[in-house]
Write a protein that holds these residues in place. Structure first.
Motif, PDB file in Angstrom:
ATOM      1  N   ASP A  38    -127.823  -7.145   3.229  1.00 55.54           N
ATOM      2  CA  ASP A  38    -127.351  -7.355   4.604  1.00 55.54           C
ATOM      3  C   ASP A  38    -125.856  -7.094   4.633  1.00 55.54           C
ATOM      4  N   SER A  39    -125.407  -6.277   5.575  1.00 58.97           N
ATOM      5  CA  SER A  39    -124.005  -5.831   5.499  1.00 58.97           C
ATOM      6  C   SER A  39    -123.026  -6.993   5.621  1.00 58.97           C
ATOM      7  N   VAL A  40    -123.389  -8.023   6.390  1.00 56.16           N
ATOM      8  CA  VAL A  40    -122.499  -9.165   6.539  1.00 56.16           C
ATOM      9  C   VAL A  40    -122.249  -9.831   5.181  1.00 56.16           C
ATOM     10  N   ASP A  41    -123.264  -9.869   4.341  1.00 55.66           N
ATOM     11  CA  ASP A  41    -123.115 -10.468   3.003  1.00 55.66           C
ATOM     12  C   ASP A  41    -122.216  -9.616   2.108  1.00 55.66           C
ATOM     13  N   LEU A  42    -122.407  -8.307   2.187  1.00 57.16           N
ATOM     14  CA  LEU A  42    -121.587  -7.412   1.359  1.00 57.16           C
ATOM     15  C   LEU A  42    -120.118  -7.498   1.756  1.00 57.16           C
ATOM     16  N   LEU A  43    -119.884  -7.464   3.078  1.00 58.76           N
ATOM     17  CA  LEU A  43    -118.501  -7.513   3.565  1.00 58.76           C
ATOM     18  C   LEU A  43    -117.836  -8.811   3.128  1.00 58.76           C
ATOM     19  N   SER A  44    -118.546  -9.908   3.247  1.00 52.23           N
ATOM     20  CA  SER A  44    -117.900 -11.181   2.886  1.00 52.23           C
ATOM     21  C   SER A  44    -117.709 -11.278   1.377  1.00 52.23           C
ATOM     22  N   ASP A  45    -118.603 -10.649   0.592  1.00 57.58           N
ATOM     23  CA  ASP A  45    -118.428 -10.660  -0.870  1.00 57.58           C
ATOM     24  C   ASP A  45    -117.152  -9.909  -1.259  1.00 57.58           C
ATOM     25  N   PHE A  46    -116.969  -8.717  -0.705  1.00 52.97           N
ATOM     26  CA  PHE A  46    -115.767  -7.936  -1.037  1.00 52.97           C
ATOM     27  C   PHE A  46    -114.513  -8.642  -0.510  1.00 52.97           C
ATOM     28  N   LYS A  47    -114.619  -9.245   0.684  1.00 52.69           N
ATOM     29  CA  LYS A  47    -113.459  -9.928   1.293  1.00 52.69           C
ATOM     30  C   LYS A  47    -113.008 -11.095   0.424  1.00 52.69           C
ATOM     31  N   GLN A  48    -113.972 -11.933   0.002  1.00 52.11           N
ATOM     32  CA  GLN A  48    -113.603 -13.114  -0.802  1.00 52.11           C
ATOM     33  C   GLN A  48    -113.024 -12.677  -2.153  1.00 52.11           C
ATOM     34  N   ALA A  49    -113.531 -11.569  -2.719  1.00 55.78           N
ATOM     35  CA  ALA A  49    -112.996 -11.103  -4.025  1.00 55.78           C
ATOM     36  C   ALA A  49    -111.569 -10.591  -3.843  1.00 55.78           C
ATOM     37  N   LEU A  50    -111.320  -9.888  -2.721  1.00 55.94           N
ATOM     38  CA  LEU A  50    -109.955  -9.403  -2.466  1.00 55.94           C
ATOM     39  C   LEU A  50    -108.985 -10.567  -2.263  1.00 55.94           C
ATOM     40  N   GLU A  51    -109.474 -11.599  -1.595  1.00 55.83           N
ATOM     41  CA  GLU A  51    -108.614 -12.767  -1.350  1.00 55.83           C
ATOM     42  C   GLU A  51    -108.249 -13.477  -2.672  1.00 55.83           C
ATOM     43  N   GLN A  52    -109.192 -13.485  -3.600  1.00 50.22           N
ATOM     44  CA  GLN A  52    -108.962 -14.208  -4.869  1.00 50.22           C
ATOM     45  C   GLN A  52    -107.949 -13.541  -5.784  1.00 50.22           C
ATOM     46  N   ILE A  53    -107.813 -12.185  -5.703  1.00 50.10           N
ATOM     47  CA  ILE A  53    -106.980 -11.494  -6.702  1.00 50.10           C
ATOM     48  C   ILE A  53    -105.513 -11.460  -6.271  1.00 50.10           C
ATOM     49  N   GLY A  56    -108.560  -1.204   5.737  1.00 54.55           N
ATOM     50  CA  GLY A  56    -107.623  -2.087   6.438  1.00 54.55           C
ATOM     51  C   GLY A  56    -107.062  -3.200   5.569  1.00 54.55           C
ATOM     52  N   ASP A  57    -107.411  -3.214   4.291  1.00 54.04           N
ATOM     53  CA  ASP A  57    -106.969  -4.336   3.441  1.00 54.04           C
ATOM     54  C   ASP A  57    -105.670  -3.997   2.720  1.00 54.04           C
ATOM     55  N   PRO A  58    -104.653  -4.867   2.795  1.00 55.90           N
ATOM     56  CA  PRO A  58    -103.347  -4.553   2.192  1.00 55.90           C
ATOM     57  C   PRO A  58    -103.385  -4.429   0.668  1.00 55.90           C
ATOM     58  N   LYS A  59    -104.431  -4.928   0.015  1.00 60.88           N
ATOM     59  CA  LYS A  59    -104.500  -4.824  -1.453  1.00 60.88           C
ATOM     60  C   LYS A  59    -105.151  -3.511  -1.922  1.00 60.88           C
ATOM     61  N   VAL A  60    -105.632  -2.718  -0.973  1.00 61.29           N
ATOM     62  CA  VAL A  60    -106.314  -1.459  -1.318  1.00 61.29           C
ATOM     63  C   VAL A  60    -105.355  -0.287  -1.123  1.00 61.29           C
ATOM     64  N   SER A  81    -124.149   7.114   0.189  1.00 57.69           N
ATOM     65  CA  SER A  81    -124.075   5.702  -0.185  1.00 57.69           C
ATOM     66  C   SER A  81    -123.037   5.443  -1.275  1.00 57.69           C
ATOM     67  N   MET A  82    -122.323   6.490  -1.708  1.00 57.22           N
ATOM     68  CA  MET A  82    -121.317   6.275  -2.757  1.00 57.22           C
ATOM     69  C   MET A  82    -119.904   6.478  -2.197  1.00 57.22           C
ATOM     70  N   PHE A  83    -119.006   5.585  -2.578  1.00 59.63           N
ATOM     71  CA  PHE A  83    -117.584   5.811  -2.308  1.00 59.63           C
ATOM     72  C   PHE A  83    -116.790   5.315  -3.495  1.00 59.63           C
ATOM     73  N   SER A  84    -115.524   5.691  -3.558  1.00 64.20           N
ATOM     74  CA  SER A  84    -114.662   5.142  -4.610  1.00 64.20           C
ATOM     75  C   SER A  84    -113.348   4.707  -3.974  1.00 64.20           C
ATOM     76  N   PHE A  85    -112.631   3.852  -4.676  1.00 67.69           N
ATOM     77  CA  PHE A  85    -111.363   3.353  -4.116  1.00 67.69           C
ATOM     78  C   PHE A  85    -110.438   2.898  -5.231  1.00 67.69           C
ATOM     79  N   GLU A  86    -109.163   2.739  -4.871  1.00 64.15           N
ATOM     80  CA  GLU A  86    -108.158   2.255  -5.823  1.00 64.15           C
ATOM     81  C   GLU A  86    -107.482   1.023  -5.233  1.00 64.15           C
ATOM     82  N   LEU A  87    -107.258   0.028  -6.085  1.00 63.51           N
ATOM     83  CA  LEU A  87    -106.481  -1.149  -5.675  1.00 63.51           C
ATOM     84  C   LEU A  87    -105.003  -0.847  -5.890  1.00 63.51           C
TER      85      LEU A  87
END
Ligand code: PLP
Length: 408
Positions: free
Chosen positions: A393-408, A294-298, A324-330
């Protein structure tokens, strides 16, 4: 029949263990003394027993028993790494002039290995194994083996497992399935007729990024009397044992990539919590991929659990979860290196199946050496990023990826 984790936890205690120990002890002895007559019988295979640690060790045997039970197979052989296990296949079972059909979607080093053995006169054809038709079309009268991964590392293509299994069984061809990405907890390749299963024990089975190992498991599905490369000495044993006996003899005895007792112990400890870890990792991977979708940068996300994955239906039918593995493109123009450096929890590192979330740009690292041509064949773009999802904890992972996406 006890469940998956109960079986693993209580496997060692099915045999007598010194002092009631709950773990099989670490047997560090390299050599084993017997009455002289027994020693001769052990060497000649007339009596069970250990002789020298390169070909067998009680602690390694205890792990092999567990692996056999995990896959509901008939026998296992452990190796010093997953690559040593895969390398044992041509060493033990193939000779010059033989032909192998391999999936084109393989872990980079496995792809390298099957190219390397062509220098020894073994022919390999690489096909898109997501469609059984391509496997069938590549078969020749000298095809001895078909080799596929369940979920391919790193682009998550899934081999046409059921149909390839049926094809191989009908023609008496040995099907070898590297099930590292599905683990014995999510899928049993025996169910689709695979003859041999390969696992990198380093990954989900050990699970803590602290030990390297590999194994081959015989499912009991292949009729070894139909395999042309079994040597006369091995044929003195019951047919069902031919494959594993030849692998133990030719690969462990002659090439020597044996697992140490210490490593076997560590892998066995890790395996006790495999089901718990994998359930958490699959849950986290599902959450994370949904968020990235759902992220516009992905630009794209590759995970068998997503409905738009080309083999989503097959994965739902065969696997109990999507791994437990996935891959993605920005999106074009976004620097993956900058993104990785904005993450605080996920670690920029190779490896899969660890408790910690690991992330890596693929083309520049683990698939750098295979070169641009083979990367293109494997559908690996320059911007592909691989994620091995951990148990945070999934909440921590989600917020880590979210904040990194916001920064770029
Ligand atoms: N098979 C697969 C699918 C892998 O991903 C890997 C390693 O990443 C291997 C085999 C090799 O295992 P090891 O690193 O234990 O040699």
């Amino acid at each position: 029949m006890p469940g998956f984790t109960t079986t693993i936890l209580h496997s060692d205690r099915q045999n007598i263990i010194e002092h009631g120990s709950v773990h099989k002890p670490i047997h560090s002895s390299v050599t084993y003394g017997h009455d002289a007559r027994d020693l001769i019988d052990v060497f000649q295979g007339k009596k069970d027993g250990y002789r020298y640690a390169r070909q067998g060790n009680p602690t390694v045997s205890a792990l092999e028993d567990k692996l056999t039970k995990m896959e509901q197979g008939v026998a296992s052989v452990c190796f010093s790494s997953g690559m040593a296990a895969i390398g044992a296949l041509p060493q033990a079972l193939l000779k010059a002039g033989d032909h192998v059909v391999c999936s084109i979607f393989l872990f980079g080093n496995t792809n390298n290995l099957w190219h390397t053995v062509t220098n020894l006169g073994i022919n390999a054809t690489f096909v898109d194994a997501t469609d059984v038709y391509n496997v069938e079309a590549a078969l020749t009268p000298t095809t001895r083996m078909v080799f596929v991964e369940t979920i391919a590392n790193p682009r998550t293509q899934i081999a046409d497992l059921e149909k390839i299994g049926k094809l191989c069984q009908a023609l008496g061809i040995l099907l070898v399935v590297d099930s590292t990405l599905t683990s014995p907890y999510l899928f049993h390749p025996k169910s689709i007729g695979a003859g041999l299963i390969v696992h990198s024990l380093t990954k989900a089975i050990a699970g803590h990024a602290d030990v390297v190992g590999g194994c081959i498991i015989d499912t009991g599905q292949f009729d070894w009397s139909r395999y042309p490369n079994i040597v006369e000495q091995i044929k003195k044993q019951p047919v069902a044992q031919w494959g594993m006996s030849q692998i133990r003899a030719k690969s462990l005895r002659d090439f020597g990539a044996c697992l140490s007792a210490e490593s076997a112990h560590q892998i066995a400890i890790g395996a006790e919590t495999m089901a718990l870890r994998i359930e958490r990792q699959c849950h986290n991977a599902t959450q994370l991929t949904a968020m990235l979708m759902g992220d516009p940068k992905v630009a794209a996300v590759y995970y068998p659990g997503l409905e738009n994955h080309p083999q989503h239906a097959l994965a739902s039918q065969l696997f109990s979860a999507y791994g437990s593995m996935f891959s993605f493109e920005l999106k074009t123009g976004i620097d993956p290196v900058q993104f990785l450096n904005c993450l605080n929890i996920a670690i920029s590192a190779t490896h899969l199946g660890d408790n910690r979330t690991l992330i890596i740009p693929v083309a520049q690292t683990i698939f750098f050496e295979v070169g641009p041509l083979r990367r293109a064949e494997m559908q690996i773009s320059d911007s592909l990023i691989r994620v091995s999802v951990g148990i945070e904890d999934s909440v921590d992972l989600l917020s880590d990826f979210k904040q990194a996406l916001e920064q770029i």
